[in-house]
Write a protein that holds these residues in place. Structure first.
Motif, PDB file in Angstrom:
ATOM      1  N   UNK A  33       0.631  -1.307  -0.105  1.00 49.93           N
ATOM      2  CA  UNK A  33       0.094   0.006   0.136  1.00 49.93           C
ATOM      3  C   UNK A  33       1.127   1.365  -0.207  1.00 49.93           C
ATOM      4  N   UNK A  34       0.570   2.021  -0.863  1.00 52.48           N
ATOM      5  CA  UNK A  34       1.551   3.395  -0.846  1.00 52.48           C
ATOM      6  C   UNK A  34       1.339   4.151   0.399  1.00 52.48           C
ATOM      7  N   UNK A  35       0.208   4.173   0.928  1.00 54.10           N
ATOM      8  CA  UNK A  35       0.135   4.859   2.281  1.00 54.10           C
ATOM      9  C   UNK A  35       1.007   4.492   3.144  1.00 54.10           C
ATOM     10  N   UNK A  36       1.195   3.083   3.248  1.00 47.98           N
ATOM     11  CA  UNK A  36       2.037   2.199   4.189  1.00 47.98           C
ATOM     12  C   UNK A  36       3.646   2.790   3.973  1.00 47.98           C
ATOM     13  N   UNK A  37       3.776   2.538   2.697  1.00 54.59           N
ATOM     14  CA  UNK A  37       5.073   2.968   2.202  1.00 54.59           C
ATOM     15  C   UNK A  37       5.482   4.486   2.622  1.00 54.59           C
ATOM     16  N   UNK A  38       4.508   5.583   2.564  1.00 51.85           N
ATOM     17  CA  UNK A  38       4.816   6.841   2.873  1.00 51.85           C
ATOM     18  C   UNK A  38       4.956   6.777   4.604  1.00 51.85           C
ATOM     19  N   UNK A  39       4.405   6.102   5.289  1.00 50.98           N
ATOM     20  CA  UNK A  39       4.461   6.001   6.733  1.00 50.98           C
ATOM     21  C   UNK A  39       5.904   5.706   7.147  1.00 50.98           C
ATOM     22  N   UNK A  40       6.036   4.350   6.497  1.00 53.60           N
ATOM     23  CA  UNK A  40       7.451   3.649   6.701  1.00 53.60           C
ATOM     24  C   UNK A  40       8.750   4.671   6.512  1.00 53.60           C
ATOM     25  N   UNK A  41       8.594   5.374   5.466  1.00 56.39           N
ATOM     26  CA  UNK A  41       9.405   6.427   4.997  1.00 56.39           C
ATOM     27  C   UNK A  41       9.541   7.536   5.900  1.00 56.39           C
ATOM     28  N   UNK A  42       8.566   8.002   6.229  1.00 55.87           N
ATOM     29  CA  UNK A  42       8.722   8.853   7.414  1.00 55.87           C
ATOM     30  C   UNK A  42       9.427   8.558   8.714  1.00 55.87           C
ATOM     31  N   UNK A  43       9.067   7.388   8.979  1.00 58.27           N
ATOM     32  CA  UNK A  43       9.591   6.928  10.333  1.00 58.27           C
ATOM     33  C   UNK A  43      10.872   6.656   9.927  1.00 58.27           C
ATOM     34  N   UNK A  44      11.325   6.212   8.728  1.00 56.61           N
ATOM     35  CA  UNK A  44      12.738   6.373   8.421  1.00 56.61           C
ATOM     36  C   UNK A  44      13.724   7.449   8.607  1.00 56.61           C
ATOM     37  N   UNK A  45      13.040   8.382   7.971  1.00 56.97           N
ATOM     38  CA  UNK A  45      13.547   9.791   7.981  1.00 56.97           C
ATOM     39  C   UNK A  45      13.767  10.417   9.360  1.00 56.97           C
ATOM     40  N   UNK A  46      12.811   9.921  10.499  1.00 57.58           N
ATOM     41  CA  UNK A  46      12.721  10.555  11.826  1.00 57.58           C
ATOM     42  C   UNK A  46      13.807   9.698  12.379  1.00 57.58           C
ATOM     43  N   UNK A  47      14.064   8.502  12.143  1.00 53.65           N
ATOM     44  CA  UNK A  47      15.286   7.674  12.457  1.00 53.65           C
ATOM     45  C   UNK A  47      16.722   8.315  12.320  1.00 53.65           C
ATOM     46  N   UNK A  48      16.798   8.526  10.940  1.00 56.09           N
ATOM     47  CA  UNK A  48      17.916   9.393  10.514  1.00 56.09           C
ATOM     48  C   UNK A  48      18.119  10.696  11.352  1.00 56.09           C
ATOM     49  N   UNK A  49      17.222  11.391  11.657  1.00 54.65           N
ATOM     50  CA  UNK A  49      17.329  12.670  12.118  1.00 54.65           C
ATOM     51  C   UNK A  49      17.821  12.168  13.700  1.00 54.65           C
ATOM     52  N   UNK A  50      17.236  11.359  14.355  1.00 53.53           N
ATOM     53  CA  UNK A  50      17.996  10.898  15.557  1.00 53.53           C
ATOM     54  C   UNK A  50      19.440  10.482  15.456  1.00 53.53           C
ATOM     55  N   UNK A  51      19.722   9.924  14.542  1.00 49.50           N
ATOM     56  CA  UNK A  51      21.035   9.444  14.358  1.00 49.50           C
ATOM     57  C   UNK A  51      22.249  10.365  14.040  1.00 49.50           C
ATOM     58  N   UNK A  52      21.619  11.639  13.624  1.00 50.10           N
ATOM     59  CA  UNK A  52      22.559  12.867  13.156  1.00 50.10           C
ATOM     60  C   UNK A  52      22.640  13.798  14.593  1.00 50.10           C
ATOM     61  N   UNK A  53      21.710  13.481  15.704  1.00 54.14           N
ATOM     62  CA  UNK A  53      21.578  14.543  16.840  1.00 54.14           C
ATOM     63  C   UNK A  53      23.242  14.785  17.365  1.00 54.14           C
ATOM     64  N   UNK A  54      24.057  13.715  17.145  1.00 52.40           N
ATOM     65  CA  UNK A  54      25.548  13.782  17.721  1.00 52.40           C
ATOM     66  C   UNK A  54      26.287  14.970  16.818  1.00 52.40           C
ATOM     67  N   UNK A  55      25.766  15.274  15.549  1.00 46.63           N
ATOM     68  CA  UNK A  55      26.627  16.158  14.836  1.00 46.63           C
ATOM     69  C   UNK A  55      25.721  17.638  14.567  1.00 46.63           C
ATOM     70  N   UNK A  56      24.615  17.890  15.404  1.00 46.45           N
ATOM     71  CA  UNK A  56      23.895  19.273  14.950  1.00 46.45           C
ATOM     72  C   UNK A  56      24.490  20.520  15.032  1.00 46.45           C
ATOM     73  N   UNK A  57      24.296  21.154  14.038  1.00 47.46           N
ATOM     74  CA  UNK A  57      24.929  22.524  14.009  1.00 47.46           C
ATOM     75  C   UNK A  57      23.913  23.337  13.348  1.00 47.46           C
ATOM     76  N   UNK A  58      22.935  22.744  12.380  1.00 41.49           N
ATOM     77  CA  UNK A  58      21.748  23.935  12.112  1.00 41.49           C
ATOM     78  C   UNK A  58      20.805  22.793  11.500  1.00 41.49           C
TER      79      UNK A  58
END
Length: 112
Positions: free
Chosen positions: A48-73
């Motif tokens: 389902x494309x809607x499930x794909x969109x939701x999973x992709x959004x969760x992956x991007x949120x996880x990426x944000x968490x992984x980058x918190x060690x290097x935040x500048x802007x």
């Protein structure tokens, strides 16, 4: 096997940097003719494309968490309205939705 590509929105330079830095067997950001897409093995079994969109959004949120060690802007990257399904025969189906989900990702200023 069917693959999904989820189009991303954001500054082209920032998306290019993401594509360079985050490329793994589990997920990657790819440049396809100047447009950037999230490709992830966790999306491949979804139908389902809607499930794909939701999973992709969760992956991007996880990426944000992984980058918190290097935040500048803050750099805005979000799931765009287009999702592509690449079928086993190489044909493509395009799905568009009217709502985008925004996720902020932070990068070191010196790298952008």
């Amino acid at each position: 096997m069917t693959e999904w590509l989820v189009k991303l929105r954001g500054n082209t330079d920032h998306l290019a940097k993401l594509a360079e830095e985050f490329d793994s067997a589990l997920w990657q950001i790819i440049d396809e003719h100047g447009s950037y897409y999230l490709k992830a093995s966790s999306l491949d079994n979804l139908t389902d494309p809607k499930a794909v969109r939701l999973e992709a959004s969760e992956l991007l949120a996880g990426l944000e968490g992984a980058l918190l060690f290097r935040v500048k802007r803050v750099v805005e990257v979000s799931v765009a309205y287009t999702i592509l399904r690449i079928n086993e025969d190489g044909s493509r189906d395009t799905f568009r939705e009217s709502v985008g989900l925004d996720i902020s990702i932070r990068f070191p200023q010196t790298e952008l």
